[in-house]
Design an enzyme around this catalytic site. Structure first.
Site, PDB file in Angstrom:
ATOM      1  N   VAL A  12       0.851  -1.053  -0.038  1.00  0.00           N
ATOM      2  CA  VAL A  12      -0.038  -0.070  -0.037  1.00  0.00           C
ATOM      3  C   VAL A  12       0.852   1.103  -0.099  1.00  0.00           C
ATOM      4  O   VAL A  12       0.689   2.210  -0.699  1.00  0.00           O
ATOM      5  CB  VAL A  12      -0.944   0.080   1.252  1.00  0.00           C
ATOM      6  CG1 VAL A  12      -1.692   1.381   1.225  1.00  0.00           C
ATOM      7  CG2 VAL A  12      -2.056  -1.161   1.014  1.00  0.00           C
ATOM      8  N   THR A 122      -5.411  -0.753   7.457  1.00  0.00           N
ATOM      9  CA  THR A 122      -6.823  -1.235   7.734  1.00  0.00           C
ATOM     10  C   THR A 122      -7.010  -1.338   9.308  1.00  0.00           C
ATOM     11  O   THR A 122      -6.119  -2.132  10.126  1.00  0.00           O
ATOM     12  CB  THR A 122      -7.378  -2.449   7.197  1.00  0.00           C
ATOM     13  OG1 THR A 122      -7.117  -2.317   5.906  1.00  0.00           O
ATOM     14  CG2 THR A 122      -8.776  -2.939   7.476  1.00  0.00           C
ATOM     15  N   PHE A 251     -16.729 -11.240  -8.203  1.00  0.00           N
ATOM     16  CA  PHE A 251     -16.616 -11.924  -6.858  1.00  0.00           C
ATOM     17  C   PHE A 251     -17.533 -13.071  -6.757  1.00  0.00           C
ATOM     18  O   PHE A 251     -17.780 -13.507  -5.564  1.00  0.00           O
ATOM     19  CB  PHE A 251     -16.440 -10.851  -5.602  1.00  0.00           C
ATOM     20  CG  PHE A 251     -15.168 -10.316  -5.535  1.00  0.00           C
ATOM     21  CD1 PHE A 251     -14.116 -10.503  -4.640  1.00  0.00           C
ATOM     22  CD2 PHE A 251     -15.045  -9.122  -6.337  1.00  0.00           C
ATOM     23  CE1 PHE A 251     -13.091 -10.043  -4.592  1.00  0.00           C
ATOM     24  CE2 PHE A 251     -13.900  -8.381  -6.256  1.00  0.00           C
ATOM     25  CZ  PHE A 251     -12.878  -8.557  -5.567  1.00  0.00           C
ATOM     26  N   TYR A 253     -16.816 -16.178  -8.457  1.00  0.00           N
ATOM     27  CA  TYR A 253     -16.175 -17.224  -9.082  1.00  0.00           C
ATOM     28  C   TYR A 253     -15.845 -18.382  -8.121  1.00  0.00           C
ATOM     29  O   TYR A 253     -15.297 -18.173  -6.840  1.00  0.00           O
ATOM     30  CB  TYR A 253     -15.083 -16.886  -9.981  1.00  0.00           C
ATOM     31  CG  TYR A 253     -15.482 -16.099 -10.961  1.00  0.00           C
ATOM     32  CD1 TYR A 253     -15.817 -16.730 -12.081  1.00  0.00           C
ATOM     33  CD2 TYR A 253     -15.646 -14.484 -10.851  1.00  0.00           C
ATOM     34  CE1 TYR A 253     -16.185 -15.899 -13.299  1.00  0.00           C
ATOM     35  CE2 TYR A 253     -16.024 -13.788 -12.111  1.00  0.00           C
ATOM     36  CZ  TYR A 253     -16.567 -14.544 -13.181  1.00  0.00           C
ATOM     37  OH  TYR A 253     -16.718 -13.826 -14.134  1.00  0.00           O
ATOM     38  N   CYS A 262      -5.574  -9.373   3.167  1.00  0.00           N
ATOM     39  CA  CYS A 262      -6.727  -8.540   3.577  1.00  0.00           C
ATOM     40  C   CYS A 262      -7.947  -9.305   4.133  1.00  0.00           C
ATOM     41  O   CYS A 262      -8.140  -9.724   5.321  1.00  0.00           O
ATOM     42  CB  CYS A 262      -7.010  -7.447   2.638  1.00  0.00           C
ATOM     43  SG  CYS A 262      -5.934  -6.482   2.210  1.00  0.00           S
TER      44      CYS A 262
END
Ligand code: NAD
Length: 439
Positions: A12, A122, A251, A253, A262
């Protein structure tokens, strides 16, 4: 132009620093890891991320971007400090914010004037406010702490930073928020929103977004398991529900689960946050549990295929990174497969287009490694596929069939159409689809 310091130059921090330098700011990135800083000074990113090297070298050459290990010197000159250090999980699943606190205290001690500190790591709800109170004692200057969570995705991190879906600024201080807004304006010329919210809301947005996306993955994996039992092709179901505009395909699959730095830590951290507030979050507990089990299903299929034992077998494994276009192995489902195979006494040769150096560092001589995908097949009974790299999507099936002793593929990412593999004469096991067996 603003003078910016980035503390913590990992995935990040590095992307943030490089992209902010690229819009004309003067950016100093610092990290405790001297090796990492040495590489970066030489223009070599310690991670693989598309488009990163060009931006790094261009901004180094332009004199807008520099790297160091001394946060005191870096912070003294800064208008805004972005803290991007890691917030790993504690044993109980909650987020360990100690590195964040240490970094913020170091920033406070070094500040020579008022400064905005933006937390990109986060961190649980309440962290920014708590850090602001904590560091007030370390500085004579006004230090305003803002929550500014990051939503980039590894594999397209530069692109995501430069064209964010949204920017979240969590602050009750108008001047601090304006300063951050000015930094982000060049990235939202596509009119995506910069949302100004409370610090606590900003912190929760990040966890809520990640847990929702993880929930979609675990959801389709549960449906896939049911499909497997019912003899229904999960792809038909996935397409059938994904066409609904209210649902969409993203998202959704089926596979061997999510990994990375994360989702696997953020979902338990949100559950821990709930517990601390006396709020049970059973939906999210289940999302995590389903994901932990998911790689084991592929191992079970292989065990059944080989008559209940994997010991003495040799396997090729394609793809170890937790997703394509990154070299990041953190919490990669492939590692669960590798550990499972090694524990059961199987031998293994792994190939990944980018992550082999990291895999070698982690496993040393416990595995064999192949720079070429087809070299990994040598002496192998069967092939596992764990990451959906593009280069695995259209293999030479005849070559696979000739090289594999059994020949079978255990595909954790549903890369091939069952008919395609059937006509190539291979056995094929994927997630939530009827297995293909020769003859
Ligand atoms: P990372 O482990 O790649 O990088 C963290 C860096 O911080 C390391 O290089 C470490 O040496 C450095 N560091 C730790 N303490 C320090 C200190 N006191 N001073 C200076 N440097 C210090 O982590 P990451 O993947 O970049 O994630 C950072 C944070 O951002 C985490 O909270 C993560 O949850 C969040 N996040 C990550 C992603 C992602 O895709 N990786 C996306 C969004 C948010």
């Amino acid at each position: 132009m603003q003078k910016i310091t980035v503390v913590g130059t990992g995935y990040v921090g590095l992307v943030t620093g490089v992209c902010l330098a690229d819009t004309g700011n003067r950016v100093r990135c610092v990290d405790l890891d001297a090796d990492k800083i040495e590489k970066l000074r030489a223009g070599a990113p310690p991670i693989f991320e598309p488009a990163l090297t060009d931006l790094l070298t261009a901004n180094l050459a332009a004199g807008r971007l520099s790297f160091g290990t001394d946060s005191a010197e870096a912070v003294a000159a800064a208008d805004v400090v972005f803290i991007c250090v890691d917030t790993p999980p504690r044993a109980d699943g909650s987020a360990d914010t100690s590195r964040l606190e240490e970094a913020a205290q170091a920033v406070a001690r070094a500040a020579t004037g008022p400064c905005v500190i933006a937390i990109k790591s986060t961190a649980p709800v309440g962290t920014a406010a708590q850090i602001e109170r904590m560091i007030a004692a370390h500085s004579a200057h006004r230090l305003t702490v803002v929550s500014n969570p990051e939503f980039l995705k590894e594999g397209s991190a530069v692109e995501d930073f430069q064209r964010p879906d949204r920017v979240i600024i969590g602050s009750d201080d108008a001047a601090a928020a304006d300063r951050l807004r000015a930094i982000y304006e060049p990235f939202v010329r596509n009119k995506r929103p910069i949302l100004l919210v409370s610090r606590e809301a900003a912190e929760l947005v990040k966890y809520a977004a990640n847990s929702y996306l993880a929930m979609r993955i675990s959801y389709i994996n549960q449906i896939a398991e049911l499909c497997g039992r019912l003899g229904v092709d999960v792809d038909d179901v996935r397409r059938g529900i994904g066409c609904d505009d209210r649902i969409g395909n993203e998202f959704l699959y089926p596979g061997i689960g999510y990994g990375g730095s994360c989702f696997p830590k953020d979902i338990p951290a949100l559950c821990a946050l709930g517990r601390a507030q006396g709020v049970d979050l059973p939906l999210l507990d289940a999302v995590h549990r389903v994901n932990v089990r998911q790689p084991l299903l592929l191992l079970e299929a292989a065990r059944a295929y080989f008559g209940g034992r994997l010991s003495g077998r040799t396997f090729a494994l394609w793809g170890v990174a937790f997703k394509p276009r990154t070299d990041d192995l953190r919490e990669a489902p492939a590692l669960r497969i590798i550990d499972g195979l090694l524990t059961e006494g199987a031998a293994l040769c792994a190939h990944d287009p980018r992550a082999l150096p990291n895999l070698r560092r982690a496993y040393g001589d416990k595995l064999r490694y192949a720079d070429d995908a087809y070299d990994a097949l040598k002496d192998a009974d069967a092939l596992f596929i764990c990451t959906e790299w593009n280069e695995f999507r259209a293999p030479d099936f005849a070559r696979l069939r000739a090289a594999l002793r059994r020949p079978a593929i255990f595909d954790g990412r549903n890369l091939y159409a069952p008919d395609q593999v059937r006509s190539a004469g291979l056995d094929y096991f994927s997630i939530g689809r009827v297995p293909v067996r020769r003859g």
